[in-house]
Design an enzyme around this catalytic site. Sequence first.
Site, mmCIF file in Angstrom:
data_model
loop_
_atom_site.group_PDB
_atom_site.id
_atom_site.type_symbol
_atom_site.label_atom_id
_atom_site.label_comp_id
_atom_site.label_asym_id
_atom_site.label_seq_id
_atom_site.Cartn_x
_atom_site.Cartn_y
_atom_site.Cartn_z
ATOM 1 N N MET A 11 -4.700 10.407 -8.092
ATOM 2 C CA MET A 11 -4.990 9.218 -8.171
ATOM 3 C C MET A 11 -6.589 8.487 -8.911
ATOM 4 O O MET A 11 -6.524 7.869 -10.199
ATOM 5 C CB MET A 11 -4.678 8.744 -6.662
ATOM 6 C CG MET A 11 -3.813 8.964 -5.709
ATOM 7 S SD MET A 11 -2.672 7.554 -6.095
ATOM 8 C CE MET A 11 -3.966 6.112 -5.328
ATOM 9 N N ASN A 95 -6.745 8.139 1.684
ATOM 10 C CA ASN A 95 -6.305 8.154 2.642
ATOM 11 C C ASN A 95 -6.707 8.350 4.129
ATOM 12 O O ASN A 95 -6.720 8.885 4.685
ATOM 13 C CB ASN A 95 -4.462 9.215 2.639
ATOM 14 C CG ASN A 95 -3.524 8.464 1.996
ATOM 15 O OD1 ASN A 95 -3.599 7.314 1.639
ATOM 16 N ND2 ASN A 95 -3.331 9.609 0.907
ATOM 17 N N SER A 121 -2.253 2.521 -2.528
ATOM 18 C CA SER A 121 -0.680 2.782 -2.833
ATOM 19 C C SER A 121 -0.323 2.515 -4.804
ATOM 20 O O SER A 121 -0.663 1.661 -5.097
ATOM 21 C CB SER A 121 0.154 2.056 -1.858
ATOM 22 O OG SER A 121 1.554 2.325 -1.957
ATOM 23 N N LYS A 171 -2.904 0.619 4.932
ATOM 24 C CA LYS A 171 -2.271 1.380 4.777
ATOM 25 C C LYS A 171 -1.608 2.515 5.672
ATOM 26 O O LYS A 171 -0.737 3.579 5.365
ATOM 27 C CB LYS A 171 -3.793 2.112 3.838
ATOM 28 C CG LYS A 171 -3.011 3.241 2.967
ATOM 29 C CD LYS A 171 -1.352 3.049 1.973
ATOM 30 C CE LYS A 171 -1.775 3.895 0.799
ATOM 31 N NZ LYS A 171 -1.234 5.473 0.995
ATOM 32 N N HIS A 174 2.128 0.816 6.571
ATOM 33 C CA HIS A 174 2.411 1.083 4.938
ATOM 34 C C HIS A 174 2.726 2.238 5.069
ATOM 35 O O HIS A 174 3.963 2.673 4.748
ATOM 36 C CB HIS A 174 1.744 0.969 3.985
ATOM 37 C CG HIS A 174 1.838 0.835 2.211
ATOM 38 N ND1 HIS A 174 1.926 2.345 2.047
ATOM 39 C CD2 HIS A 174 2.305 0.273 2.216
ATOM 40 C CE1 HIS A 174 2.671 2.634 0.963
ATOM 41 N NE2 HIS A 174 2.851 1.010 0.901
ATOM 42 N N ASN A 175 2.091 3.455 4.821
ATOM 43 C CA ASN A 175 2.869 4.506 4.651
ATOM 44 C C ASN A 175 3.406 4.967 5.716
ATOM 45 O O ASN A 175 4.867 5.962 6.231
ATOM 46 C CB ASN A 175 1.485 5.988 5.036
ATOM 47 C CG ASN A 175 0.779 5.765 3.599
ATOM 48 O OD1 ASN A 175 1.082 5.009 2.694
ATOM 49 N ND2 ASN A 175 0.675 6.973 3.302
ATOM 50 N N GLU A 178 6.935 3.499 5.199
ATOM 51 C CA GLU A 178 7.473 4.608 4.666
ATOM 52 C C GLU A 178 8.187 5.729 4.558
ATOM 53 O O GLU A 178 9.323 6.062 4.485
ATOM 54 C CB GLU A 178 6.244 4.707 3.067
ATOM 55 C CG GLU A 178 6.657 6.313 1.840
ATOM 56 C CD GLU A 178 5.257 5.627 1.138
ATOM 57 O OE1 GLU A 178 5.346 7.658 0.779
ATOM 58 O OE2 GLU A 178 4.419 5.741 0.991
#
Length: 301
Positions: A11, A95, A121, A171, A174-175, A178
């Site tokens: 990343m 993260n 992300s 986040k 969000h994960n 996911e």
Amino acid sequence: MQIGIIGLGRMGMNMAKRLLQGGHEVVAYNRTQQKVKEITKEGAIGSNSLEEFISKLNYPRLVWLMLPAGEVVDSHISKLKDFLKKDDIIIDGGNGYYKDDIRRYEELKSLGIHYMDAGVSGGIWGLKIGYCTMIGGDKKDFKHIEPILKTLAPKDGYLYCGPTGAGHFVKMIHNGIEYAMMEAYGEGFELLEKSPYRDFLDYSRVSHLWNQGSVIRSWLLELLESAFSKNHRLESIEGYVEDSGEGRWTVLQAVESGVPATAIAHALFKRFQSRDKNRFSDRILAALRNEFGGHSLKRKK
């Protein structure tokens, strides 16, 4: 705008490249110097140590960390405190856990050093497509770093989420979502695999079909189409699934908040299950069925 990036993994490296392509000046540091050499070929300014890294940044300094969550981030912040001054900004773009952000913010505030959290992300596709970025911290600092965010993100792809911790909190959720989406796709395709129509179905084409106006269309299905096109039934892949922390934190938050996040919890526990091919609990179930009902047992060879 000038920015310093610490951590040139998959990343961090691609984020540095995207910023360079966007006309920003990037000062880079990584524990493995080969990564630094790689990014300097792209136009970045390399550093051999944290002290040299800081010396190459203009005041007030902007330092973006792309490191594994937890102790590694704390260790680097502890070292950076010896070199940074009042009004310098540290952003944790890994993260991270939002409660760690709140603690770090308070610790650095006493030194006059600003701290922000960025939930990012985009994975390995971020260099080309852009990084969806969720920001937490002081609104004034957000405005200051906005040129960086505009370059990193696609159109409408970044958001100020609130005070310290908000970026990583959003986040985290969000994960968790996911995890549940991936589990739903996995279970659905397993039902197709166990169906009487198995031999008639091309899963790559099914994935493609479902992305054409279907209510379950998504980027995940695009990626699944790609995976199936390379290996129709994924025979070469072992079904061992790791987790990087955010799913666990989401479930813990659900418990704290009294929210029945059952799909996310199930998806997390299924990942745990994937790592044990002969689970003790399953052996107990088999033994009990044999004891009360005389059901047959499969013996290990």
